[in-house]
Scaffold this motif. Structure first.
Motif, PDB file in Angstrom:
ATOM      1  N   PHE A   1      -4.672 -59.463  -2.466  1.00  0.00           N
ATOM      2  CA  PHE A   1      -3.298 -59.415  -1.960  1.00  0.00           C
ATOM      3  C   PHE A   1      -3.173 -58.395  -0.829  1.00  0.00           C
ATOM      4  O   PHE A   1      -2.570 -58.672   0.221  1.00  0.00           O
ATOM      5  CB  PHE A   1      -2.358 -59.056  -3.111  1.00  0.00           C
ATOM      6  CG  PHE A   1      -0.926 -58.877  -2.704  1.00  0.00           C
ATOM      7  CD1 PHE A   1      -0.148 -59.965  -2.341  1.00  0.00           C
ATOM      8  CD2 PHE A   1      -0.350 -57.607  -2.662  1.00  0.00           C
ATOM      9  CE1 PHE A   1       1.180 -59.805  -1.962  1.00  0.00           C
ATOM     10  CE2 PHE A   1       0.962 -57.437  -2.281  1.00  0.00           C
ATOM     11  CZ  PHE A   1       1.734 -58.536  -1.933  1.00  0.00           C
ATOM     12  N   THR A   2      -3.747 -57.219  -1.031  1.00  0.00           N
ATOM     13  CA  THR A   2      -3.686 -56.167  -0.004  1.00  0.00           C
ATOM     14  C   THR A   2      -4.359 -56.627   1.286  1.00  0.00           C
ATOM     15  O   THR A   2      -3.860 -56.389   2.397  1.00  0.00           O
ATOM     16  CB  THR A   2      -4.360 -54.886  -0.526  1.00  0.00           C
ATOM     17  OG1 THR A   2      -3.722 -54.483  -1.740  1.00  0.00           O
ATOM     18  CG2 THR A   2      -4.257 -53.757   0.486  1.00  0.00           C
ATOM     19  N   SER A   3      -5.489 -57.295   1.128  1.00  0.00           N
ATOM     20  CA  SER A   3      -6.213 -57.795   2.296  1.00  0.00           C
ATOM     21  C   SER A   3      -5.381 -58.818   3.066  1.00  0.00           C
ATOM     22  O   SER A   3      -5.317 -58.788   4.305  1.00  0.00           O
ATOM     23  CB  SER A   3      -7.535 -58.414   1.847  1.00  0.00           C
ATOM     24  OG  SER A   3      -8.219 -58.995   2.941  1.00  0.00           O
ATOM     25  N   LEU A   4      -4.719 -59.703   2.358  1.00  0.00           N
ATOM     26  CA  LEU A   4      -3.908 -60.739   3.007  1.00  0.00           C
ATOM     27  C   LEU A   4      -2.662 -60.158   3.674  1.00  0.00           C
ATOM     28  O   LEU A   4      -2.097 -60.774   4.588  1.00  0.00           O
ATOM     29  CB  LEU A   4      -3.495 -61.796   1.979  1.00  0.00           C
ATOM     30  CG  LEU A   4      -4.619 -62.714   1.477  1.00  0.00           C
ATOM     31  CD1 LEU A   4      -4.140 -63.538   0.286  1.00  0.00           C
ATOM     32  CD2 LEU A   4      -5.107 -63.641   2.597  1.00  0.00           C
ATOM     33  N   CYS A   5      -2.228 -58.986   3.207  1.00  0.00           N
ATOM     34  CA  CYS A   5      -0.997 -58.392   3.738  1.00  0.00           C
ATOM     35  C   CYS A   5      -1.246 -57.431   4.903  1.00  0.00           C
ATOM     36  O   CYS A   5      -0.310 -56.782   5.384  1.00  0.00           O
ATOM     37  CB  CYS A   5      -0.256 -57.649   2.628  1.00  0.00           C
ATOM     38  SG  CYS A   5       0.461 -58.745   1.389  1.00  0.00           S
ATOM     39  N   ARG A   6      -2.477 -57.320   5.366  1.00  0.00           N
ATOM     40  CA  ARG A   6      -2.764 -56.350   6.426  1.00  0.00           C
ATOM     41  C   ARG A   6      -2.020 -56.683   7.720  1.00  0.00           C
ATOM     42  O   ARG A   6      -1.589 -55.798   8.438  1.00  0.00           O
ATOM     43  CB  ARG A   6      -4.273 -56.309   6.677  1.00  0.00           C
ATOM     44  CG  ARG A   6      -5.003 -55.469   5.632  1.00  0.00           C
ATOM     45  CD  ARG A   6      -6.485 -55.483   5.835  1.00  0.00           C
ATOM     46  NE  ARG A   6      -7.152 -54.789   4.728  1.00  0.00           N
ATOM     47  CZ  ARG A   6      -8.385 -55.039   4.339  1.00  0.00           C
ATOM     48  NH1 ARG A   6      -9.099 -55.969   4.963  1.00  0.00           N
ATOM     49  NH2 ARG A   6      -8.913 -54.372   3.338  1.00  0.00           N
ATOM     50  N   ASP A   7      -1.925 -57.953   8.038  1.00  0.00           N
ATOM     51  CA  ASP A   7      -1.169 -58.366   9.230  1.00  0.00           C
ATOM     52  C   ASP A   7      -0.066 -59.297   8.768  1.00  0.00           C
ATOM     53  O   ASP A   7      -0.091 -60.501   9.020  1.00  0.00           O
ATOM     54  CB  ASP A   7      -2.096 -59.059  10.231  1.00  0.00           C
ATOM     55  CG  ASP A   7      -1.375 -59.400  11.542  1.00  0.00           C
ATOM     56  OD1 ASP A   7      -0.265 -58.861  11.752  1.00  0.00           O
ATOM     57  OD2 ASP A   7      -1.909 -60.212  12.313  1.00  0.00           O
ATOM     58  N   LEU A   8       0.882 -58.700   8.083  1.00  0.00           N
ATOM     59  CA  LEU A   8       1.891 -59.517   7.409  1.00  0.00           C
ATOM     60  C   LEU A   8       2.812 -60.228   8.396  1.00  0.00           C
ATOM     61  O   LEU A   8       3.173 -61.389   8.202  1.00  0.00           O
ATOM     62  CB  LEU A   8       2.712 -58.631   6.458  1.00  0.00           C
ATOM     63  CG  LEU A   8       3.760 -59.344   5.611  1.00  0.00           C
ATOM     64  CD1 LEU A   8       3.110 -60.391   4.720  1.00  0.00           C
ATOM     65  CD2 LEU A   8       4.531 -58.337   4.764  1.00  0.00           C
ATOM     66  N   ASP A   9       3.178 -59.550   9.485  1.00  0.00           N
ATOM     67  CA  ASP A   9       4.139 -60.150  10.421  1.00  0.00           C
ATOM     68  C   ASP A   9       3.520 -61.270  11.254  1.00  0.00           C
ATOM     69  O   ASP A   9       4.222 -62.195  11.675  1.00  0.00           O
ATOM     70  CB  ASP A   9       4.707 -59.077  11.354  1.00  0.00           C
ATOM     71  CG  ASP A   9       5.586 -58.090  10.597  1.00  0.00           C
ATOM     72  OD1 ASP A   9       6.154 -58.499   9.561  1.00  0.00           O
ATOM     73  OD2 ASP A   9       5.678 -56.924  11.023  1.00  0.00           O
ATOM     74  N   LYS A  10       2.222 -61.171  11.529  1.00  0.00           N
ATOM     75  CA  LYS A  10       1.516 -62.198  12.313  1.00  0.00           C
ATOM     76  C   LYS A  10       2.192 -62.452  13.665  1.00  0.00           C
ATOM     77  O   LYS A  10       2.228 -63.596  14.152  1.00  0.00           O
ATOM     78  CB  LYS A  10       1.444 -63.519  11.526  1.00  0.00           C
ATOM     79  CG  LYS A  10       0.664 -63.449  10.222  1.00  0.00           C
ATOM     80  CD  LYS A  10      -0.815 -63.343  10.467  1.00  0.00           C
ATOM     81  CE  LYS A  10      -1.591 -63.354   9.155  1.00  0.00           C
ATOM     82  NZ  LYS A  10      -3.032 -63.144   9.358  1.00  0.00           N
ATOM     83  N   GLU A  11       2.728 -61.408  14.277  1.00  0.00           N
ATOM     84  CA  GLU A  11       3.428 -61.590  15.554  1.00  0.00           C
ATOM     85  C   GLU A  11       2.493 -62.117  16.627  1.00  0.00           C
ATOM     86  O   GLU A  11       2.846 -62.992  17.428  1.00  0.00           O
ATOM     87  CB  GLU A  11       4.056 -60.265  16.004  1.00  0.00           C
ATOM     88  CG  GLU A  11       5.208 -59.791  15.127  1.00  0.00           C
ATOM     89  CD  GLU A  11       6.372 -60.768  15.137  1.00  0.00           C
ATOM     90  OE1 GLU A  11       6.517 -61.537  16.115  1.00  0.00           O
ATOM     91  OE2 GLU A  11       7.131 -60.780  14.144  1.00  0.00           O
ATOM     92  N   ARG A  15       8.535 -70.919   7.285  1.00  0.00           N
ATOM     93  CA  ARG A  15       7.863 -70.699   5.988  1.00  0.00           C
ATOM     94  C   ARG A  15       7.356 -69.266   5.897  1.00  0.00           C
ATOM     95  O   ARG A  15       7.481 -68.614   4.858  1.00  0.00           O
ATOM     96  CB  ARG A  15       6.711 -71.683   5.833  1.00  0.00           C
ATOM     97  CG  ARG A  15       5.975 -71.554   4.499  1.00  0.00           C
ATOM     98  CD  ARG A  15       4.771 -72.464   4.449  1.00  0.00           C
ATOM     99  NE  ARG A  15       3.991 -72.242   3.242  1.00  0.00           N
ATOM    100  CZ  ARG A  15       2.764 -72.728   3.032  1.00  0.00           C
ATOM    101  NH1 ARG A  15       2.190 -73.489   3.975  1.00  0.00           N
ATOM    102  NH2 ARG A  15       2.127 -72.465   1.915  1.00  0.00           N
ATOM    103  N   HIS A  16       6.798 -68.787   7.004  1.00  0.00           N
ATOM    104  CA  HIS A  16       6.301 -67.412   7.047  1.00  0.00           C
ATOM    105  C   HIS A  16       7.440 -66.426   6.792  1.00  0.00           C
ATOM    106  O   HIS A  16       7.307 -65.478   6.004  1.00  0.00           O
ATOM    107  CB  HIS A  16       5.658 -67.159   8.416  1.00  0.00           C
ATOM    108  CG  HIS A  16       5.062 -65.784   8.532  1.00  0.00           C
ATOM    109  ND1 HIS A  16       4.560 -65.295   9.713  1.00  0.00           N
ATOM    110  CD2 HIS A  16       4.908 -64.774   7.632  1.00  0.00           C
ATOM    111  CE1 HIS A  16       4.115 -64.070   9.534  1.00  0.00           C
ATOM    112  NE2 HIS A  16       4.320 -63.731   8.272  1.00  0.00           N
ATOM    113  N   THR A  17       8.563 -66.692   7.454  1.00  0.00           N
ATOM    114  CA  THR A  17       9.722 -65.811   7.270  1.00  0.00           C
ATOM    115  C   THR A  17      10.190 -65.826   5.817  1.00  0.00           C
ATOM    116  O   THR A  17      10.548 -64.790   5.242  1.00  0.00           O
ATOM    117  CB  THR A  17      10.868 -66.258   8.193  1.00  0.00           C
ATOM    118  OG1 THR A  17      10.415 -66.261   9.557  1.00  0.00           O
ATOM    119  CG2 THR A  17      12.064 -65.326   8.059  1.00  0.00           C
TER     120      THR A  17
END
Length: 426
Positions: A51-61, A106-108
């Motif tokens: 989970f932590t790994s997937l959240c490193r670039d959470l915004d994906k701007e 969906r991302h939002t």
């Protein structure tokens, strides 16, 4: 650009698929983080790390900007300017734009659940670690509870003492777990106070608390039972010997029982014997009640398969205890004899009290010269009437005398009675 269109489109599609895959993965891992499932600490660490790994670039701007930019370029590959796009290109652009907007939407939508999971994942990790940490204590407690509940059947003092030693070891083991238990409870209650505490935490705390309480209760019940049984064994052994003192005293007294042919002396003698017998009986019955009560406790623990073997002592005591009934029966018979003797002597005394004056009167009638023949006859008839009134008493009185003085029917002390006792009624 025309030459690179296929390559760029392929990269764009690849980035879109990776974007979708990331969202699929983060949805799945959020589901695992928030699931009402109790993991081990090791299992949850893997989930947390993922989970932590997937959240490193959470915004994906960067990803969203690149995809939007590339979509514009891909849509304009055939001509410059929006107004020069063909209808087909416009439709493709609109479709791709719609897909991209759906992905971004969906991302939002994932941001809220993801941030919630981020706020809970560390606390959940501590809770799962707590769940793992209580297992060793629970194992020890369950083992000690099993030892406190398993069937035991000590059927003598040595075995009972041995079981007490074992149970005291169980209590010491439980006591040694107390600091660990108290620390775990403090830690668990602190974790539970957090609003983000998972539902399983309360179950784990409750299970630990109930197991601790139940194990202590079972262990204490067992040691109390064993201590009581040991005390009952001591009492049983002491009183089993003590009861023979009043029994033997009654047996000796029983040998002295005999008929006393003096009503007054017999009454006094009986009172003394009854009083002494009552004292011995009371002592014996009190001891017997204690023995039976103690025996009930120790036989319950020893088990029914040992009952026949252990009841031998009780059966022997019961056989010797029949002296109580023998004494009661003998004293009742002696009391009845004494009462009959009293009645016999009193009746005899009444007859004797009448007989002496009657003899004097008869002598006067037969020898007096002062009586006229008519008076003499009258006096004789009067005296004869008195005799006739008392004659019916003589035959039963004689039968009663034979019954009372018949030494041949009396035991065990009849031999002690000799002819010296019979002259009183002749």
């Amino acid at each position: 650009w025309q030459e690179n269109y296929g390559f760029v489109k392929e990269v764009y599609d690849f980035r879109c698929s990776k974007y979708l895959e990331w969202m699929d993965n983060i949805e799945a891992i959020i589901g695992k983080v928030m699931a009402n499932t109790q993991y081990t600490a090791k299992e949850f660490k893997i989930i947390k790390d993922t989970f932590t790994s997937l959240c490193r670039d959470l915004d994906k701007e960067g990803t969203k900007s690149w995809l939007d930019m590339m979509l514009e370029k891909l849509s304009a590959h055939s001509s410059e300017g929006e107004e020069n796009l063909s209808g087909r290109d416009k439709a493709v652009k609109a479709q791709e734009k719609k897909k991209l907007e759906a992905m971004i939407e969906r991302h939002t939508g994932l941001m809220g659940p993801t941030m919630e999971a981020q706020s809970k994942v560390d606390h959940y990790s501590e809770c799962y670690a707590f769940g793992d940490d209580i297992h060793p204590v629970m194992k020890v407690l369950n083992e000690q509870r099993h030892l406190s509940c398993k069937e035991i059947h000590p059927h003598n003092m040595d075995m009972c003492e041995e079981q007490i030693d074992k149970q005291e070891k169980v209590l010491r083991t439980i006591e040694n777990q107390a600091p660990i238990y108290n620390e775990l409870m403090r830690r668990g209650l602190k974790l539970k106070a957090n609003p983000n505490a998972p539902s399983f935490l309360e179950r784990e705390i409750k299970k630990l608390e109930e197991t601790w309480k139940d194990t202590n209760e079972k262990a204490q019940e067992r040691i109390n039972l064993l201590n009581d049984a040991f005390k009952d064994w001591e009492i049983y052994e002491q009183q089993r010997q003590a009861i023979y003192t009043p029994i033997e005293a009654l047996e000796e007294q029983y040998k002295t029982y005999k008929r006393i042919y003096d009503p007054k002396k017999g009454t006094d003698w009986l009172e003394r014997k009854k009083k002494k017998a009552e004292e011995f009986k009371k002592t014996g019955l009190e001891i017997y009640d204690i023995i039976k009560k103690s025996f009930t406790t120790i036989i319950t623990l020893a088990g029914d398969d040992k009952r026949e073997f252990m009841e031998k002592d009780i059966i022997e005591i019961d056989e010797r205890r029949t002296i109580f009934e023998k004494v009661d029966k003998m004293l009742a018979e002696l009391t009845e004899f004494n009462q009959k003797l009293h009645k016999f002597v009193n009746t005899l005394a009444e007859l004797r009290a009448w007989m002496m004056p009657a003899c004097e009167k008869l002598n006067f009638i037969t020898t007096s010269t002062d009586l006229s023949p008519e008076d003499r006859v009258k006096e004789i008839f009067d005296l004869q009437g008195q005799v006739n009134e008392r004659l019916p008493l003589l035959e039963p009185l004689e039968a009663e005398a034979h019954a009372l003085l018949d030494r041949g029917v009396w035991t065990p002390a009849a031999a002690a009675l000799g002819p010296r006792n019979t002259h009183q009624f002749r």
